[in-house]
Design a protein around this motif. Sequence first.
Motif, PDB file in Angstrom:
ATOM      1  N   ALA A 179       0.822   3.129  -0.519  1.00  0.00           N
ATOM      2  CA  ALA A 179       1.658   4.251  -1.176  1.00  0.00           C
ATOM      3  C   ALA A 179       1.643   5.666  -0.510  1.00  0.00           C
ATOM      4  N   LEU A 180       2.642   6.300  -0.538  1.00  0.00           N
ATOM      5  CA  LEU A 180       2.824   7.551   0.111  1.00  0.00           C
ATOM      6  C   LEU A 180       2.020   8.518  -0.784  1.00  0.00           C
ATOM      7  N   PRO A 181       1.218   9.490  -0.074  1.00  0.00           N
ATOM      8  CA  PRO A 181       0.236  10.149  -0.916  1.00  0.00           C
ATOM      9  C   PRO A 181       0.919  11.272  -1.705  1.00  0.00           C
ATOM     10  N   PRO A 182       0.605  11.627  -3.031  1.00  0.00           N
ATOM     11  CA  PRO A 182       1.234  12.486  -3.804  1.00  0.00           C
ATOM     12  C   PRO A 182       1.090  13.876  -3.478  1.00  0.00           C
ATOM     13  N   ALA A 183       2.009  14.823  -3.841  1.00  0.00           N
ATOM     14  CA  ALA A 183       1.592  16.114  -3.512  1.00  0.00           C
ATOM     15  C   ALA A 183       0.375  16.831  -3.968  1.00  0.00           C
ATOM     16  N   GLY A 184      -0.121  17.696  -3.330  1.00  0.00           N
ATOM     17  CA  GLY A 184      -1.474  18.044  -3.788  1.00  0.00           C
ATOM     18  C   GLY A 184      -1.992  19.141  -2.696  1.00  0.00           C
ATOM     19  N   ASP A 185      -3.225  19.740  -3.124  1.00  0.00           N
ATOM     20  CA  ASP A 185      -3.685  20.846  -2.389  1.00  0.00           C
ATOM     21  C   ASP A 185      -3.744  20.567  -0.875  1.00  0.00           C
ATOM     22  N   ASP A 186      -4.168  21.325  -0.262  1.00  0.00           N
ATOM     23  CA  ASP A 186      -4.344  21.283   1.418  1.00  0.00           C
ATOM     24  C   ASP A 186      -5.972  20.805   1.685  1.00  0.00           C
ATOM     25  N   GLY A 187      -6.688  20.332   0.586  1.00  0.00           N
ATOM     26  CA  GLY A 187      -7.878  20.005   0.988  1.00  0.00           C
ATOM     27  C   GLY A 187      -9.077  21.128   0.275  1.00  0.00           C
ATOM     28  N   ARG A 188      -8.566  21.842  -0.071  1.00  0.00           N
ATOM     29  CA  ARG A 188      -9.465  22.974  -0.701  1.00  0.00           C
ATOM     30  C   ARG A 188     -10.277  22.651  -1.674  1.00  0.00           C
ATOM     31  N   ARG A 189      -9.598  21.915  -2.478  1.00  0.00           N
ATOM     32  CA  ARG A 189     -10.497  21.214  -3.749  1.00  0.00           C
ATOM     33  C   ARG A 189     -11.519  20.534  -3.166  1.00  0.00           C
ATOM     34  N   PRO A 292      -8.446   1.409   3.465  1.00  0.00           N
ATOM     35  CA  PRO A 292      -8.581   2.801   3.613  1.00  0.00           C
ATOM     36  C   PRO A 292      -8.050   3.568   4.966  1.00  0.00           C
ATOM     37  N   PRO A 293      -8.087   2.908   6.061  1.00  0.00           N
ATOM     38  CA  PRO A 293      -7.439   3.610   7.273  1.00  0.00           C
ATOM     39  C   PRO A 293      -6.023   3.787   7.098  1.00  0.00           C
ATOM     40  N   LEU A 294      -5.422   2.601   6.488  1.00  0.00           N
ATOM     41  CA  LEU A 294      -3.987   2.734   6.328  1.00  0.00           C
ATOM     42  C   LEU A 294      -3.618   3.849   5.494  1.00  0.00           C
ATOM     43  N   GLU A 295      -4.482   4.043   4.249  1.00  0.00           N
ATOM     44  CA  GLU A 295      -4.065   4.934   3.282  1.00  0.00           C
ATOM     45  C   GLU A 295      -4.157   6.258   4.010  1.00  0.00           C
ATOM     46  N   ALA A 296      -5.151   6.518   5.047  1.00  0.00           N
ATOM     47  CA  ALA A 296      -5.297   7.531   6.051  1.00  0.00           C
ATOM     48  C   ALA A 296      -3.909   7.991   6.866  1.00  0.00           C
ATOM     49  N   MET A 297      -3.579   6.966   7.359  1.00  0.00           N
ATOM     50  CA  MET A 297      -2.383   6.973   8.238  1.00  0.00           C
ATOM     51  C   MET A 297      -1.294   7.578   7.427  1.00  0.00           C
ATOM     52  N   ALA A 298      -1.078   6.969   6.122  1.00  0.00           N
ATOM     53  CA  ALA A 298       0.088   7.544   5.199  1.00  0.00           C
ATOM     54  C   ALA A 298       0.012   8.987   5.014  1.00  0.00           C
ATOM     55  N   ALA A 299      -1.470   9.392   4.802  1.00  0.00           N
ATOM     56  CA  ALA A 299      -1.488  10.748   4.561  1.00  0.00           C
ATOM     57  C   ALA A 299      -1.551  11.643   5.789  1.00  0.00           C
ATOM     58  N   GLY A 300      -1.459  11.010   6.774  1.00  0.00           N
ATOM     59  CA  GLY A 300      -1.041  11.936   8.090  1.00  0.00           C
ATOM     60  C   GLY A 300      -2.436  12.116   8.901  1.00  0.00           C
ATOM     61  N   ARG A 344      -3.709  14.397  19.041  1.00  0.00           N
ATOM     62  CA  ARG A 344      -3.708  14.257  17.727  1.00  0.00           C
ATOM     63  C   ARG A 344      -2.461  14.151  16.929  1.00  0.00           C
ATOM     64  N   ARG A 345      -1.160  14.944  17.310  1.00  0.00           N
ATOM     65  CA  ARG A 345       0.013  14.904  16.930  1.00  0.00           C
ATOM     66  C   ARG A 345       0.708  13.749  17.027  1.00  0.00           C
ATOM     67  N   ALA A 346       0.631  13.121  18.291  1.00  0.00           N
ATOM     68  CA  ALA A 346       0.805  11.606  18.539  1.00  0.00           C
ATOM     69  C   ALA A 346       0.268  10.604  17.819  1.00  0.00           C
ATOM     70  N   ALA A 347      -0.812  10.788  17.385  1.00  0.00           N
ATOM     71  CA  ALA A 347      -1.636   9.765  16.454  1.00  0.00           C
ATOM     72  C   ALA A 347      -1.053   9.915  15.337  1.00  0.00           C
ATOM     73  N   ILE A 348      -0.655  11.110  14.611  1.00  0.00           N
ATOM     74  CA  ILE A 348      -0.454  11.404  13.496  1.00  0.00           C
ATOM     75  C   ILE A 348       0.819  10.639  12.994  1.00  0.00           C
ATOM     76  N   GLU A 349       1.781  10.858  14.089  1.00  0.00           N
ATOM     77  CA  GLU A 349       3.291  10.187  14.152  1.00  0.00           C
ATOM     78  C   GLU A 349       3.219   8.705  13.991  1.00  0.00           C
ATOM     79  N   ALA A 355       2.090   2.970   8.748  1.00  0.00           N
ATOM     80  CA  ALA A 355       2.006   2.800   7.286  1.00  0.00           C
ATOM     81  C   ALA A 355       3.360   2.691   6.723  1.00  0.00           C
ATOM     82  N   ALA A 356       4.360   3.109   7.134  1.00  0.00           N
ATOM     83  CA  ALA A 356       5.728   3.094   6.377  1.00  0.00           C
ATOM     84  C   ALA A 356       6.005   1.616   6.363  1.00  0.00           C
TER      85      ALA A 356
END
Length: 377
Positions: A179-189, A292-300, A344-349, A355-356
Amino acid sequence: MTIVLDARWINDEMSGIGRSTLGLLTGLAEIGPDQPIIALGGRSDLIDEAVGGLSRAAWLEHVGFPISPTSLRSQWRLPRLLRSLGAALFHSPYVYAPLWRSGGMKIVITVHDLIPERCSGGLAKSRKVQFAPLWRTWCRLQYRRADAIITVSDFSRRELIEYADVAASSITRIHNGVALPPAGDDGRRFRERFGARGVIISYIGRHDPYKNLDALVRAFGRLREMVGGEVTLVIAGRRDPRYPQAESAARELHLNGQVIFTDYLDEATRQSLLRASTVFAFPSRYEGFGLPPLEAMAAGVPVVASNAASLPEVLGDAATLVPPDDTEALARAMATLILDADARRAAIERGRERAARFTWRRCAQEYLALYERVIGV
């Protein structure tokens, strides 16, 4: 013709089986099946949220069944309940379908992996390993009595054929979705709750020895020498006193202040951890899929994982893959993603693109097609 999906794995502390069952319901909700489906057991509030409201999902009914799927009591009570529900097909997302059935009801089971058999050397404290002959007999009964078997990867399909002597013709591979991650905080929580500082390397999952967490801790110790500055390793997932290897390694290397063991995280905190992470590490020696790693990819989040089992199939070239026991290679791969902004940017893309490809809608479509084929619609 009513299809019954065993949703009892959707509970307070969901494993991968529960998460994938909930994901399947999410995908089914996007389609709106013609066939009536009953979700049997599980937390109704989570199911309600996944399908956008049970009252609006005309195709779905939730029926409570507060008996563990692993209990003998379930084997006694479940067949009678299924008969009263008029079930044409029962889908168990693990190997706990009823051994007795009536009225021509069909059975579909999902086999995620063969971990108790293939990783038994490191799981001596697991009941499935302690009672290995009984567990093998049970699984083979399930395989023989099922009208169709689903595996979540080609790797698990090959494992079933080679090690469990299951006919290839009875197995269908259906990849999980993400699933695409829902909107949320920037990790501060997450940072505020656990006091995590600096760059965060994260892992989410079990603590079993095949997860190779002691190697991750040792690689993290080496990583700190490579990158300097403040770096934190977060190991999230229910702590298991039977398997203290990772915590022992952290103490041995005097990393107690830099390695955080969180225990099980609720979904909001889990997503906050991913948003706070610079790298997601998953050095497992054995996986049937690797959600879990696929979910991480979906989260960027860029991923470093092992090149073992199903992980190359699922993650492809979107992750940096290293041998599971090469801690130096694991440390170097994580360091590159921390220090090299372009890498890092290339890996995120690449990760987001990968994941898509894995959607719960596509997964649900393939399940529905299999249900119809088995029932003979």
